[in-house]
Design a protein around this motif. Structure first.
Motif, PDB file in Angstrom:
ATOM      1  N   VAL A 307       0.828  -1.204   0.000  1.00  0.00           N
ATOM      2  CA  VAL A 307       0.000   0.000   0.000  1.00  0.00           C
ATOM      3  C   VAL A 307       0.862   1.253   0.000  1.00  0.00           C
ATOM      4  CG1 VAL A 307      -1.627   1.354   1.390  1.00  0.00           C
ATOM      5  CG2 VAL A 307      -1.976  -1.111   1.110  1.00  0.00           C
ATOM      6  N   CYS A 308       1.900   1.265   0.830  1.00  0.00           N
ATOM      7  CA  CYS A 308       2.736   2.452   0.978  1.00  0.00           C
ATOM      8  C   CYS A 308       3.449   2.824  -0.317  1.00  0.00           C
ATOM      9  CB  CYS A 308       3.755   2.226   2.105  1.00  0.00           C
ATOM     10  SG  CYS A 308       4.798   3.649   2.465  1.00  0.00           S
ATOM     11  N   ILE A 309       3.939   1.835  -1.047  1.00  0.00           N
ATOM     12  CA  ILE A 309       4.705   2.132  -2.268  1.00  0.00           C
ATOM     13  C   ILE A 309       3.794   2.493  -3.440  1.00  0.00           C
ATOM     14  CG2 ILE A 309       4.744  -0.214  -3.179  1.00  0.00           C
ATOM     15  CD1 ILE A 309       7.642   2.374  -3.198  1.00  0.00           C
ATOM     16  N   THR A 310       2.514   2.175  -3.334  1.00  0.00           N
ATOM     17  CA  THR A 310       1.600   2.367  -4.464  1.00  0.00           C
ATOM     18  C   THR A 310       1.556   3.802  -4.992  1.00  0.00           C
ATOM     19  OG1 THR A 310       0.233   0.456  -3.937  1.00  0.00           O
ATOM     20  CG2 THR A 310      -0.827   2.233  -5.149  1.00  0.00           C
ATOM     21  N   PRO A 311       1.456   4.840  -4.167  1.00  0.00           N
ATOM     22  CA  PRO A 311       1.418   6.198  -4.740  1.00  0.00           C
ATOM     23  C   PRO A 311       2.762   6.671  -5.286  1.00  0.00           C
ATOM     24  CG  PRO A 311       1.411   6.309  -2.354  1.00  0.00           C
ATOM     25  CD  PRO A 311       1.258   4.850  -2.703  1.00  0.00           C
ATOM     26  N   ALA A 312       3.833   5.888  -5.043  1.00  0.00           N
ATOM     27  CA  ALA A 312       5.175   6.337  -5.421  1.00  0.00           C
ATOM     28  C   ALA A 312       5.903   5.355  -6.331  1.00  0.00           C
ATOM     29  CB  ALA A 312       6.012   6.546  -4.151  1.00  0.00           C
ATOM     30  N   ALA A 313       5.279   4.241  -6.692  1.00  0.00           N
ATOM     31  CA  ALA A 313       5.984   3.091  -7.245  1.00  0.00           C
ATOM     32  C   ALA A 313       6.972   3.419  -8.355  1.00  0.00           C
ATOM     33  CB  ALA A 313       4.971   2.058  -7.744  1.00  0.00           C
ATOM     34  N   GLY A 314       6.557   4.172  -9.346  1.00  0.00           N
ATOM     35  CA  GLY A 314       7.442   4.489 -10.462  1.00  0.00           C
ATOM     36  C   GLY A 314       8.098   5.847 -10.358  1.00  0.00           C
ATOM     37  N   LEU A 315       7.978   6.482  -9.190  1.00  0.00           N
ATOM     38  CA  LEU A 315       8.467   7.853  -9.027  1.00  0.00           C
ATOM     39  C   LEU A 315       9.669   7.960  -8.099  1.00  0.00           C
ATOM     40  CD1 LEU A 315       4.991   9.606  -8.528  1.00  0.00           C
ATOM     41  CD2 LEU A 315       6.228   9.234 -10.671  1.00  0.00           C
ATOM     42  N   THR A 377      13.518  13.019 -12.599  1.00  0.00           N
ATOM     43  CA  THR A 377      13.620  12.318 -13.882  1.00  0.00           C
ATOM     44  C   THR A 377      12.512  11.284 -14.023  1.00  0.00           C
ATOM     45  OG1 THR A 377      16.016  12.605 -13.919  1.00  0.00           O
ATOM     46  CG2 THR A 377      15.090  10.904 -15.357  1.00  0.00           C
ATOM     47  N   LEU A 378      12.261  10.531 -12.954  1.00  0.00           N
ATOM     48  CA  LEU A 378      11.199   9.532 -12.990  1.00  0.00           C
ATOM     49  C   LEU A 378       9.825  10.188 -13.092  1.00  0.00           C
ATOM     50  CD1 LEU A 378      12.548   7.053 -10.270  1.00  0.00           C
ATOM     51  CD2 LEU A 378      12.597   6.777 -12.757  1.00  0.00           C
ATOM     52  N   CYS A 379       9.668  11.340 -12.448  1.00  0.00           N
ATOM     53  CA  CYS A 379       8.400  12.070 -12.573  1.00  0.00           C
ATOM     54  C   CYS A 379       8.133  12.463 -14.016  1.00  0.00           C
ATOM     55  CB  CYS A 379       8.416  13.317 -11.689  1.00  0.00           C
ATOM     56  SG  CYS A 379       8.314  12.982  -9.921  1.00  0.00           S
ATOM     57  N   THR A 386       3.964  19.288 -15.360  1.00  0.00           N
ATOM     58  CA  THR A 386       5.385  19.590 -15.449  1.00  0.00           C
ATOM     59  C   THR A 386       5.981  20.017 -14.107  1.00  0.00           C
ATOM     60  OG1 THR A 386       4.837  21.851 -16.096  1.00  0.00           O
ATOM     61  CG2 THR A 386       5.206  20.261 -17.861  1.00  0.00           C
ATOM     62  N   ASN A 387       7.302  19.913 -14.020  1.00  0.00           N
ATOM     63  CA  ASN A 387       8.081  20.375 -12.852  1.00  0.00           C
ATOM     64  C   ASN A 387       7.718  19.649 -11.564  1.00  0.00           C
ATOM     65  OD1 ASN A 387       9.418  22.367 -14.418  1.00  0.00           O
ATOM     66  ND2 ASN A 387       7.652  23.723 -14.193  1.00  0.00           N
ATOM     67  N   SER A 388       7.376  18.384 -11.662  1.00  0.00           N
ATOM     68  CA  SER A 388       7.048  17.606 -10.468  1.00  0.00           C
ATOM     69  C   SER A 388       8.323  17.027  -9.867  1.00  0.00           C
ATOM     70  CB  SER A 388       6.084  16.458 -10.821  1.00  0.00           C
ATOM     71  OG  SER A 388       4.864  16.957 -11.302  1.00  0.00           O
TER      72      SER A 388
END
Length: 490
Positions: A307-315, A377-379, A386-388
């Protein structure tokens, strides 16, 4: 050599079935990802729920999950998808339309429908156009909606009136899930503001945790006997369901770049890193403070990591996934094992499987951690805004944590209010909680079915019910209730 004729359906750009924009690899991965997420629910959570509860509630718990999945599918294609990802009606809600027509489903996928412009008129967040049809996108988003309702059900097992649950599912999907999905994913105001939710830390987990806890308050507690003793009826099957949940998360997070690209690879790897770390941290805390490693605790630690990694997985980078695993394995453990026992509110509300801790708390931690560790870069590989970047990387990242907290507060407030209204409305039509007679008996009273063809669980042997052959008559005449190790009835 003989000539081989390739059917038109398999030839690129030569038929309506293979348009120029179709990427078969992306389409295959997206459909596989959707199926993996579907397997998390059916049979994953069906097995987990049916096994982790007391024997008398195994059928009811599994059926609540199965029913929710089927009901969401029909509601989703009839009106839910367009309310979540269609044309904007309100800054947090899309217009209700069916997603059933051929012309809509075979066109190239487009998401979100609502675009956002800078003050000078130039586009800031463009429409995403993956290289597969809308039918694939509708299917993928459908299984996300379905698992949200099933996770919510974990707070209500062992006492909710099944007829009330049958009403609750379509109402909550319509008035709660679609709002969160549109606001954060479908081009709504939180999406345009730049709140990050890679794969549902807020839309799915925070909302299901808060809504489940709220609904548990309105439905009321299990019977006193069940609250005092509620052992799992099959720990090994519970682990099988948990394993399907873990492996299915590859589709959950790996499918959300909407493409089989390098960002999906990062998401899948980070998912496993965080889940493994969280499981180990939770297990170590159990050993340190309770002297025994709990299997159920390990499953809870696994879930909080996922659950914790879900909002950030590819970021985020891999080291950040480890840090998030440490946080998700320790903070929800603390809230469940320490805070819960000292809080009057948490003690009063009977959250059967602790969904508040495993999903709401872990989802909130993941969302805030995303605001800290999202790598620029991942964002740029994923986010259309943009600019995240996260606060750890300086620049405009300092404001990202604030955005993440505001996004979480909106999801929490909306779910408390809407879930309460839905429960009150249903309560005017029928009882939310089962009558005491059903609570005392369980599955047999509610469904006329039981999970296991076993007798001896405190009941008298009935020839008419368990069989009337010679073996049954012999048992009736000579046997006593069967006991297991240590004389425990089973």
């Amino acid at each position: 050599m003989s000539n081989t004729t390739v059917p038109l359906a398999y030839q690129a750009y030569t038929s309506l079935a293979v348009p120029e924009w179709l990427n078969k690899g992306d389409n295959a991965w997206q459909m596989i990802s959707a199926t993996l997420v579907g397997l998390q629910s059916v049979p994953g959570l069906v097995i987990l729920y049916g096994s982790i509860v007391k024997k008398k509630w195994a059928v009811n718990s599994a059926f609540m999950a199965l029913y929710a999945f089927a009901a969401v599918v029909l509601c989703w294609v009839t009106w839910g998808y367009s309310m979540s990802f269609g044309h904007q009606m309100l800054p947090f809600w899309g217009k209700a339309m069916p997603a059933l027509g051929q012309k809509f489903l075979i066109q190239q996928a487009k998401l979100p429908t609502t675009t956002h412009n800078f003050h000078d008129g130039t586009v800031e967040s463009a429409m995403i156009t993956p290289f597969y049809p809308m039918a694939t996108m509708v299917y993928f988003q459908c299984v996300f909606a379905a698992i949200t309702l099933i996770l919510l059900a974990g707070s209500l097992l062992g006492r909710m009136n099944i007829r009330a649950w049958m009403m609750f599912v379509p109402l909550w999907l319509t008035f709660s899930y679609t709002v969160g999905a549109f606001s954060l994913w479908g081009g709504g105001f939180l999406f345009q503001w730049g709140v990050m939710d890679y794969s549902g830390g807020y839309v799915i987990h925070l909302s299901s945790g808060i809504a489940g806890f709220t609904a548990a308050y309105w439905v009321g507690p299990r019977s006193t006997k069940d609250r005092e003793r509620f052992p799992p009826n099959n720990v090994l099957l519970m682990l099988a369901g948990a394993g399907l949940l873990w492996m299915g998360w590859a589709g959950f997070n790996g499918g959300d770049p909407y493409s089989a690209n390098i960002d999906s690879s990062m998401a899948v790897l980070n998912t496993n890193i965080c889940a493994a770390t969280s499981l180990l941290v939770w297990t170590c805390l159990d050993v340190i403070f309770f002297k025994k490693p709990s299997v159920i605790g390990a499953v809870q630690g696994m879930i909080t990591g996922l659950v914790c990694i879900t909002p950030a997985a590819g970021l985020v980078q891999g080291w950040a996934a480890i840090l998030m695993g440490v946080l998700s394995g320790s903070i929800p453990w603390f809230t469940m094992m320490v805070v819960h026992k000292r809080s009057r509110l948490l003690q009063k509300v009977d959250d059967t499987l602790g969904v508040f801790h495993t999903h709401a708390v872990a989802g909130f931690i993941g969302g805030v951690s995303t605001g800290l560790f999202a790598e620029p870069t991942l964002c740029n590989l994923f986010l259309p805004v943009t600019n995240s970047r996260g606060a750890f990387y300086g620049g405009v990242g300092g404001a990202q944590v604030f955005k993440q907290i505001v996004g979480a507060l909106f999801i929490m407030a909306w779910n408390v209010i809407v879930t309460s209204v839905i429960c009150v409305v249903i309560g005017m039509v029928m009882p939310l909680r089962m009558p005491e007679e059903q609570l005392a008996i369980g599955d047999d009273a509610v469904h006329g079915e039981e999970a296991y063809a076993l007798w001896g669980d405190g009941e008298k042997y009935d020839v008419n019910r368990h069989g009337n052959g010679s073996y049954g008559n012999e048992m009736l005449e000579t046997s006593k209730p069967a006991t297991g190790v240590g004389g425990i009835n089973f």
